[in-house]
Write a protein that holds these residues in place. Sequence first.
Motif, mmCIF file in Angstrom:
data_model
loop_
_atom_site.group_PDB
_atom_site.id
_atom_site.type_symbol
_atom_site.label_atom_id
_atom_site.label_comp_id
_atom_site.label_asym_id
_atom_site.label_seq_id
_atom_site.Cartn_x
_atom_site.Cartn_y
_atom_site.Cartn_z
ATOM 1 N N MET A 69 4.303 13.646 3.895
ATOM 2 C CA MET A 69 4.363 12.357 4.561
ATOM 3 C C MET A 69 2.990 11.717 4.501
ATOM 4 S SD MET A 69 7.505 12.098 5.372
ATOM 5 C CE MET A 69 7.454 10.608 6.372
ATOM 6 N N THR A 70 2.939 10.413 4.595
ATOM 7 C CA THR A 70 1.671 9.707 4.442
ATOM 8 C C THR A 70 0.783 9.904 5.656
ATOM 9 O OG1 THR A 70 2.524 7.676 5.416
ATOM 10 C CG2 THR A 70 2.797 7.952 3.053
ATOM 11 N N THR A 71 -0.517 9.757 5.411
ATOM 12 C CA THR A 71 -1.495 9.822 6.503
ATOM 13 C C THR A 71 -2.135 8.457 6.729
ATOM 14 O OG1 THR A 71 -3.191 10.494 4.924
ATOM 15 C CG2 THR A 71 -2.021 12.247 6.068
ATOM 16 N N GLY A 72 -1.561 7.409 6.121
ATOM 17 C CA GLY A 72 -2.097 6.064 6.283
ATOM 18 C C GLY A 72 -1.041 5.117 6.806
ATOM 19 N N PRO A 98 3.850 2.812 3.327
ATOM 20 C CA PRO A 98 5.023 3.685 3.211
ATOM 21 C C PRO A 98 4.791 4.773 2.170
ATOM 22 C CG PRO A 98 5.394 1.685 1.972
ATOM 23 C CD PRO A 98 4.068 1.500 2.672
ATOM 24 N N VAL A 99 5.478 5.901 2.323
ATOM 25 C CA VAL A 99 5.468 6.902 1.270
ATOM 26 C C VAL A 99 6.075 6.270 0.024
ATOM 27 C CG1 VAL A 99 7.717 7.858 1.883
ATOM 28 C CG2 VAL A 99 6.036 9.307 0.740
ATOM 29 N N ALA A 156 0.809 -1.220 0.000
ATOM 30 C CA ALA A 156 0.000 0.000 0.000
ATOM 31 C C ALA A 156 0.845 1.274 0.000
ATOM 32 C CB ALA A 156 -0.966 0.000 1.190
ATOM 33 N N PRO A 157 1.742 1.431 -0.995
ATOM 34 C CA PRO A 157 2.529 2.673 -1.071
ATOM 35 C C PRO A 157 1.614 3.874 -1.287
ATOM 36 C CG PRO A 157 2.707 1.435 -3.104
ATOM 37 C CD PRO A 157 1.989 0.541 -2.147
ATOM 38 N N ARG A 158 1.968 4.989 -0.667
ATOM 39 C CA ARG A 158 1.073 6.145 -0.665
ATOM 40 C C ARG A 158 1.731 7.385 -1.265
ATOM 41 N NH1 ARG A 158 -3.527 5.798 2.552
ATOM 42 N NH2 ARG A 158 -3.813 3.759 3.520
ATOM 43 N N VAL A 159 0.900 8.218 -1.881
ATOM 44 C CA VAL A 159 1.336 9.474 -2.500
ATOM 45 C C VAL A 159 0.697 10.630 -1.735
ATOM 46 C CG1 VAL A 159 1.418 10.843 -4.621
ATOM 47 C CG2 VAL A 159 1.480 8.337 -4.741
ATOM 48 N N PRO A 160 1.451 11.310 -0.867
ATOM 49 C CA PRO A 160 0.851 12.396 -0.077
ATOM 50 C C PRO A 160 0.416 13.589 -0.927
ATOM 51 C CG PRO A 160 2.932 11.654 0.874
ATOM 52 C CD PRO A 160 2.835 11.052 -0.482
#
Length: 300
Positions: A235-238, A241-242, A188-192
């Motif tokens: 930075m991510t809110t979940g 990882p970023v 679950a990589p995240r894009v802030p």
Amino acid sequence: MRQRLSTLLLMTCLALTPAGRCADGAPAAWTWNGTPVRQALVIEGVWSEFFKVREALLDEGIPFTDGYASKSAYWKGQTLLFNIPADEASFRNYAVVVIENVEASALGSARLALLERFVAAGGGLVVFGGHWSYAGGGYASTAFGKLLPVTWETAGWQVAYLRQPAAEQTLHPAPGADWPMPFAWDAAPRVPYGTHLTPRPGATVQVLMGTRPAIVSGTYGAGRVVAIACAPNGMTTGDGPVYWAWPDWTRLTATAITWAAAARPLATRNTAARPVLTGAMLAGLAIEPRELTPQELQLA
């Protein structure tokens, strides 16, 4: 005699014509420099290290030229370019140009016109997001507005660029994706932060961030283009990882670059038939053995 004079006059006119243009001022036909491998030109902007382009190229074994755009208070608001060619002869060496968070005005209209010709002839272009790309970089009114497979908001773009809601941050393959992407998406990589992109007709959304396009591919002329919405901020809110800390981000970046570069033709190997030495030919080369005299050996 008249034909020779006409040929001489034509050669003189061509010699006096600026490089890359015909005598009537129109651009000359694009010709690639012969190279057996595809090479990349990387134009780095602010915070470009988060995109992991260098690592991706090194992992894939793709040679590259590393140029960068520098911003500093010492430049009095200007963006200075270093090691970035602006001539057609240099561009003919590359298969793909990667632009990381650099505004259009810094690249200049002449270089952007050259970039458009490069892509139309079969070159590749990969553009990353950020504060100085897309709307923030003034792309819409330049060659980028024609080249890229997406459109973006220009009015109120700062709002569209701000932090993504938590539900819209997770990267995952799009339903219609046609790239091979055997990556660990369950991380679950995240894009802030990212730009809101709208695919043009005929473009392919390869990766989504939530429900919004994150990576979009398309074509322009004979070339291939990729637009990446991800910005190097926040930075991510979940829980995931970023995206730049996700181990497979480098591989995903490499996939985008190699896909974009693949349309550029390479130098073909010379497969012309070579002469084969026959027994008779070898016999003709043979030297009969004999004893050398002391004089011949210079021993006397």
